[in-house]
Design an enzyme around this catalytic site. Structure first.
Site, PDB file in Angstrom:
ATOM      1  N   LYS A  40     -33.464  38.295  28.059  1.00  0.00           N
ATOM      2  CA  LYS A  40     -33.426  37.517  28.575  1.00  0.00           C
ATOM      3  C   LYS A  40     -34.359  36.684  29.895  1.00  0.00           C
ATOM      4  O   LYS A  40     -33.739  37.776  30.532  1.00  0.00           O
ATOM      5  CB  LYS A  40     -31.453  36.885  28.361  1.00  0.00           C
ATOM      6  CG  LYS A  40     -31.402  37.068  26.961  1.00  0.00           C
ATOM      7  CD  LYS A  40     -32.116  36.324  26.018  1.00  0.00           C
ATOM      8  CE  LYS A  40     -31.585  36.400  24.565  1.00  0.00           C
ATOM      9  NZ  LYS A  40     -32.686  36.019  23.540  1.00  0.00           N
ATOM     10  N   SER A  94     -37.381  34.920  20.804  1.00  0.00           N
ATOM     11  CA  SER A  94     -36.683  34.618  21.907  1.00  0.00           C
ATOM     12  C   SER A  94     -36.776  34.239  22.995  1.00  0.00           C
ATOM     13  O   SER A  94     -36.748  33.674  23.304  1.00  0.00           O
ATOM     14  CB  SER A  94     -35.233  35.626  22.248  1.00  0.00           C
ATOM     15  OG  SER A  94     -35.370  36.071  22.952  1.00  0.00           O
TER      16      SER A  94
END
EC number: 3.4.21.-
Length: 177
Positions: free
Chosen positions: A91, A43
């Site tokens: 993230k 990711s």
């Protein structure tokens, strides 16, 4: 024989004193100041794990910066997953409270980030479970700020706080129309 037992006893006593001082100091340091973590998954490619599943980057996580919610757009942060509290995810911060962000993916809508929240996304948009899926994230879920890649040695570097060029913020609510 008596002398050797005295030496062993002194050594054991010194070891115990050191152990009972070092362990609480180490635990406090890892909990309050910094720790290391292995990054898994795709990711955050290409920033983290550019080699895919063959390698896992190890990053330094700084707890100090997020303690007072000192986060900036572009920071890479570790946070408790809003969907699974047993899991931590990593993230990039895309928007802060009050910012207007255009979602990515099939919905393509505009969201104003509420007070006390941030908008986070993975750098590899097609392979990231992020705010585009679960919405803005409470600042209370922040765990740490990723500052450096420590492993593998050839990737040792400081992680920069930069927004991807395609994720520039909407300047005003009129831009949404």
């Amino acid at each position: 024989m008596v002398q050797s037992q005295g030496w062993v006893r002194r050594y054991f006593k010194a070891f115990c004193k050191g152990f009972f001082v070092a362990v609480p100091v180490a635990v406090t340091f890892l909990d309050r100041v910094a720790c290391v973590a292995r990054v898994e998954g795709a990711s955050m490619q290409p920033s983290l794990n550019p080699g895919g599943s063959q390698s896992s980057d190890v990053v330094l996580l700084n707890h100090w910066k997020v303690r007072n919610f000192e986060v900036q757009r572009g920071d890479i942060v570790s946070l408790v997953s809003p969907k699974n509290p047993e899991q931590k995810i990593i993230k990039r911060v895309i928007a802060l409270e009050g910012d207007i962000v255009k979602t990515m993916g099939h919905k393509n809508r505009y969201v104003k980030v509420p007070r006390g929240h941030i908008w986070v996304e993975g750098d590899h948009h097609g392979h990231s479970f992020d705010s585009n899926s679960f919405g803005p994230v409470s600042l209370g879920l922040l765990h740490a700020h990723a500052t450096h890649i420590l492993w593998p040695p050839k990737r040792w570097q400081k992680l920069e706080s930069v927004l991807p060029p395609e994720r520039l913020l909407v300047q005003s609510e009129e831009d949404c129309l």
